[in-house]
Design a protein around this motif. Structure first.
Motif, PDB file in Angstrom:
ATOM      1  N   LYS A  71       0.850  -1.196   0.000  1.00 23.20           N
ATOM      2  CA  LYS A  71       0.000   0.000   0.000  1.00 23.20           C
ATOM      3  C   LYS A  71       0.880   1.238   0.000  1.00 23.20           C
ATOM      4  N   ARG A  72       0.521   2.201  -0.799  1.00 21.51           N
ATOM      5  CA  ARG A  72       1.264   3.460  -0.805  1.00 21.51           C
ATOM      6  C   ARG A  72       1.014   4.200   0.504  1.00 21.51           C
ATOM      7  N   SER A  73       2.033   4.904   0.936  1.00 22.66           N
ATOM      8  CA  SER A  73       1.886   5.657   2.184  1.00 22.66           C
ATOM      9  C   SER A  73       0.897   6.800   1.989  1.00 22.66           C
ATOM     10  N   SER A  74       0.254   7.200   3.077  1.00 20.94           N
ATOM     11  CA  SER A  74      -0.777   8.237   3.026  1.00 20.94           C
ATOM     12  C   SER A  74      -0.229   9.523   2.407  1.00 20.94           C
ATOM     13  N   GLY A  75      -0.999  10.086   1.484  1.00 23.36           N
ATOM     14  CA  GLY A  75      -0.603  11.329   0.828  1.00 23.36           C
ATOM     15  C   GLY A  75       0.162  11.131  -0.459  1.00 23.36           C
ATOM     16  N   THR A  76       0.550   9.883  -0.762  1.00 22.17           N
ATOM     17  CA  THR A  76       1.302   9.630  -1.999  1.00 22.17           C
ATOM     18  C   THR A  76       0.458   8.899  -3.045  1.00 22.17           C
ATOM     19  N   GLU A  77      -0.831   8.676  -2.735  1.00 24.07           N
ATOM     20  CA  GLU A  77      -1.684   7.983  -3.711  1.00 24.07           C
ATOM     21  C   GLU A  77      -1.866   8.842  -4.968  1.00 24.07           C
ATOM     22  N   ASN A  78      -2.060   8.156  -6.084  1.00 21.70           N
ATOM     23  CA  ASN A  78      -2.347   8.836  -7.356  1.00 21.70           C
ATOM     24  C   ASN A  78      -3.697   8.332  -7.860  1.00 21.70           C
ATOM     25  N   LEU A  79      -4.742   9.096  -7.574  1.00 18.41           N
ATOM     26  CA  LEU A  79      -6.097   8.647  -7.895  1.00 18.41           C
ATOM     27  C   LEU A  79      -6.410   8.746  -9.387  1.00 18.41           C
ATOM     28  N   ASP A  80      -5.484   9.317 -10.172  1.00 21.56           N
ATOM     29  CA  ASP A  80      -5.667   9.325 -11.628  1.00 21.56           C
ATOM     30  C   ASP A  80      -5.356   7.969 -12.253  1.00 21.56           C
ATOM     31  N   LEU A  81      -4.690   7.105 -11.477  1.00 24.66           N
ATOM     32  CA  LEU A  81      -4.362   5.759 -11.955  1.00 24.66           C
ATOM     33  C   LEU A  81      -5.238   4.721 -11.265  1.00 24.66           C
ATOM     34  N   THR A  82      -5.622   3.690 -11.998  1.00 25.66           N
ATOM     35  CA  THR A  82      -6.393   2.594 -11.376  1.00 25.66           C
ATOM     36  C   THR A  82      -5.541   1.868 -10.346  1.00 25.66           C
ATOM     37  N   THR A  83      -4.209   1.945 -10.510  1.00 21.69           N
ATOM     38  CA  THR A  83      -3.287   1.298  -9.565  1.00 21.69           C
ATOM     39  C   THR A  83      -2.711   2.304  -8.569  1.00 21.69           C
ATOM     40  N   GLY A  84      -3.345   3.466  -8.455  1.00 23.22           N
ATOM     41  CA  GLY A  84      -2.751   4.575  -7.724  1.00 23.22           C
ATOM     42  C   GLY A  84      -2.674   4.434  -6.225  1.00 23.22           C
ATOM     43  N   LYS A  85      -3.297   3.397  -5.631  1.00 18.56           N
ATOM     44  CA  LYS A  85      -3.243   3.234  -4.177  1.00 18.56           C
ATOM     45  C   LYS A  85      -2.201   2.204  -3.741  1.00 18.56           C
ATOM     46  N   ILE A  86      -1.546   1.585  -4.731  1.00 18.11           N
ATOM     47  CA  ILE A  86      -0.526   0.572  -4.380  1.00 18.11           C
ATOM     48  C   ILE A  86       0.751   0.844  -5.169  1.00 18.11           C
ATOM     49  N   GLU A  87       1.799   0.121  -4.811  1.00 16.75           N
ATOM     50  CA  GLU A  87       3.031   0.121  -5.588  1.00 16.75           C
ATOM     51  C   GLU A  87       3.692  -1.234  -5.416  1.00 16.75           C
ATOM     52  N   ILE A  88       4.694  -1.517  -6.236  1.00 19.84           N
ATOM     53  CA  ILE A  88       5.403  -2.795  -6.160  1.00 19.84           C
ATOM     54  C   ILE A  88       6.754  -2.567  -5.490  1.00 19.84           C
ATOM     55  N   SER A  89       6.966  -3.270  -4.398  1.00 21.11           N
ATOM     56  CA  SER A  89       8.280  -3.268  -3.765  1.00 21.11           C
ATOM     57  C   SER A  89       9.130  -4.294  -4.504  1.00 21.11           C
ATOM     58  N   ILE A  90      10.140  -3.813  -5.248  1.00 23.25           N
ATOM     59  CA  ILE A  90      10.867  -4.659  -6.194  1.00 23.25           C
ATOM     60  C   ILE A  90      11.805  -5.615  -5.479  1.00 23.25           C
ATOM     61  N   ASP A  91      11.690  -6.914  -5.871  1.00 28.14           N
ATOM     62  CA  ASP A  91      12.653  -7.923  -5.422  1.00 28.14           C
ATOM     63  C   ASP A  91      13.728  -8.144  -6.474  1.00 28.14           C
ATOM     64  N   SER A  92      13.280  -8.273  -7.750  1.00 30.24           N
ATOM     65  CA  SER A  92      14.240  -8.549  -8.826  1.00 30.24           C
ATOM     66  C   SER A  92      13.793  -7.881 -10.126  1.00 30.24           C
ATOM     67  N   VAL A  93      14.784  -7.708 -11.003  1.00 32.65           N
ATOM     68  CA  VAL A  93      14.544  -7.037 -12.288  1.00 32.65           C
ATOM     69  C   VAL A  93      15.256  -7.812 -13.389  1.00 32.65           C
ATOM     70  N   GLU A  94      14.591  -7.956 -14.529  1.00 33.33           N
ATOM     71  CA  GLU A  94      15.223  -8.542 -15.705  1.00 33.33           C
ATOM     72  C   GLU A  94      15.028  -7.584 -16.880  1.00 33.33           C
ATOM     73  N   VAL A  95      16.127  -7.224 -17.525  1.00 34.06           N
ATOM     74  CA  VAL A  95      16.043  -6.372 -18.716  1.00 34.06           C
ATOM     75  C   VAL A  95      15.727  -7.254 -19.914  1.00 34.06           C
ATOM     76  N   LEU A  96      14.537  -7.048 -20.492  1.00 35.09           N
ATOM     77  CA  LEU A  96      14.121  -7.848 -21.645  1.00 35.09           C
ATOM     78  C   LEU A  96      14.594  -7.237 -22.952  1.00 35.09           C
TER      79      LEU A  96
END
Length: 595
Positions: free
Chosen positions: A79-104
């Protein structure tokens, strides 16, 4: 599970908090906060914010990745911390805490950014169209186009139409524009033509006994580019119906357009029963057969006023005596507009190549007077007559043009649009449809000094066919019609001529012999001699429909891979040279003359 993603970039919400997910997409934007790096990951569906801490082993990979690099990101939904939500996005109340990244797929330095909606030169946009199409607005336009076409197909099937495909390689025919020609290898020296429209084929479908045809048809015309016309190719909703009259076609198209525009836009329809306006009235009232009915300004003919003795405007009086016309545009309650407003309109008209626009404002103190550069030339009685003819009132202003009909029709049509825009009186919250009907069958071409078809040569003339006076061809009207919306011609159509002898006669007026008709239209004229039903149709342009729905003024904004103004595909570098072996196979020898 798909190895690239468990969800797309618009799916995740608070319901998935603490879930492990995989997302793949383009690095839209990144923001470096020192110990934290925020990534906006974008795919076709939307955007998801991802965040990585600087102690993560994958932090350096993201830190050096350029915008538009394609990434696979794995991590936990938080969950995004209070005050950092972006209600213009459907995903604006959450974010992904990254574990790993692969460059495709790595991205080079961009010639134009995808983030943001800044305007860029057309040459850059078309050369890198695949980047331009990643921009949010362009992406939405093309999705809209796809949905519009799907909707049209569904509606046409509901209306009892069946979709059939017509040939792409066909014969050349004189349909108004230049053909694109395709050389035949198996028939040396002969050429196919890409169809300007499936006109003859769709009529042949009716002759073949199929009752209602439609097709989302590609059309090819070697024409110059305009804002509402692509050079080379375009798509249209081609339809044809058997055993119909003009009104039957109107009912089908009106129902389709109402459903289509209501479904894809929140704008209102000005008249749900589309007005029918004769070609003659359209040219007289609006100066064009493509009128924007959101514009309330009407052109009025006041030529007779200048035959009065109490009008002393000698320049116009002499021109009227020599056969010129005077037409006027009334602007409501513009008496308080500064002199500069009127002078700017006059200057604009001169910049268009006209002699200018005369003007005056109607005022009243003890008597009715005309204020302006030419006001002194009019008596009170003549002003009252103008007011009566033009439905003008005290406080209104009159713009006047004098000249031959073709000249003043052109400038007043443009002036009508210019004045309405300057006064901001065009209601942009509406779609205003109309039918333009009763087109003349023929017109006189000043260049060739000949009678030519004015619209569609395959149209049925109006009236009793046995009583048509072919000695007065310019008086013959046809069952031809255009559908117009907000000043944009969406389509031309007609009730077709299906009688061979009548077709020979009509073509003869335009200078075609019977042998010419048999040669150029052999398939159709032959088919008509074996029993043809009365039929008619129309073909609204898909590109123009989507342009209106998207609120754009240029057709390139709703076309996937358009050409530039010079009919060049800058991305694929077409047209291009071909080698001598290919030319030899086609029995073609180049003979290019140097300038």
């Amino acid at each position: 599970m798909n190895k690239y993603r468990s969800h797309n970039c618009s799916e995740l919400s608070e319901k998935e908090i603490n879930q492990k997910v995989h997302l793949s997409g383009w690095l839209h934007r990144k923001r470096d906060h020192g110990n934290l790096l925020f990534i906006d990951l974008r795919d076709h569906y939307g955007m998801t914010q991802c965040v990585i801490e600087n102690n993560n082993d994958f932090f350096p990979i993201l830190e050096k990745s350029k915008p538009e690099t394609v990434l696979k990101i794995s991590g936990k939904v938080v969950k995004r911390s209070s005050g950092t939500e972006n209600l213009d996005l459907t995903t604006g109340k959450i974010e992904i805490s990254i574990d790993s990244v692969e460059v495709l797929s790595d991205a080079k330095e961009l010639p134009m950014p995808v983030f943001g909606e800044q305007d860029y030169p057309e040459e850059i946009r078309l050369k890198y169209r695949f980047l331009d199409l990643r921009r949010d607005e362009m992406h939405k336009n093309i999705i809209l186009r796809s949905k519009v076409i799907s909707f049209i197909r569904s509606e046409m099937i509901k209306l009892g139409f069946l979709e059939y495909q017509t040939p792409i390689l066909t014969s050349s025919s004189p349909e108004g524009a230049r053909d694109f020609l395709v050389p035949s290898r198996l028939n040396p020296g002969k050429f196919y033509a890409l169809p300007q429209a499936p006109q003859q084929f769709k009529q042949l479908i009716m002759v073949s006994g199929f009752d209602k045809y439609f097709q989302i048809a590609p059309c090819f015309r070697d024409e110059d580019a305009r804002a509402d016309r692509s050079p080379g190719e375009f798509y249209q909703l081609d339809l044809e119906m058997s055993f119909v009259e003009q009104e039957d076609v109107f009912q089908v198209v009106e129902k389709l357009m109402l459903n289509l525009f209501k479904n894809f836009s929140s704008k209102k329809i000005l008249n749900e029963k589309f007005p029918r306006i004769s070609f003659y009235d359209a040219m007289k009232k609006f100066g064009t057969d493509k009128p924007d009915l959101r514009n309330p300004l009407i052109i009025q003919d006041i030529s007779d006023i200048f035959k009065r003795d109490d009008v002393k405007f000698d320049i116009f009086k002499k021109m009227v005596k020599d056969g010129s016309l005077v037409r006027a545009i009334v602007t409501k309650q513009t008496k308080d507009k500064p002199r500069s407003f009127f002078d700017n309109i006059d200057k604009w008209a001169k910049d268009q190549g006209a002699s200018g626009l005369a003007y005056f404002t109607i005022e009243q103190d003890k008597e009715i007077t005309a204020k302006g550069p030419i006001g002194k030339f009019f008596s009170e009685d003549s002003i009252k007559e103008i007011m009566k003819n033009c439905n003008a009132k005290i406080g209104d202003s009159i713009f006047l043009a004098c000249g031959k009909e073709k000249e003043i029709v052109k400038i007043l049509s443009q002036a009508r649009d210019k004045i309405a825009k300057d006064l901001d009186i065009i209601n942009k919250d509406y779609f205003a449809f109309c039918w333009i009907v009763d087109y003349p069958m023929y017109e006189y071409d000043e260049n060739s000094k000949k009678i030519i078809f004015s619209h569609n040569p395959f149209s049925m003339p109006q009236g009793n066919l046995k009583e048509i006076d072919f000695d007065k061809p310019l008086d013959i009207k046809a069952y031809q019609y255009d559908i117009v919306c907000n000043g944009v011609e969406l389509s031309s159509g007609a009730i077709r001529n299906y009688i061979p002898e009548l077709m020979y006669k009509l073509f003869s007026v335009a200078g075609y012999t019977k042998e010419d008709v048999n040669e150029k239209f052999s398939g159709m004229i032959n088919a008509f001699s074996y029993g043809a039903p009365p039929h008619g149709g129309i073909a609204p342009g898909i590109d123009r429909i989507v342009m209106l729905l998207a609120g754009k003024e240029n057709i390139r904004e709703v076309t996937l891979f358009p050409m530039n103004q010079n009919a060049q595909d800058l991305m694929m570098q077409a047209p291009s040279e071909v080698n001598e072996k290919q030319l030899k196979e086609l029995s073609i020898k180049k003979d290019l003359k140097k300038n």
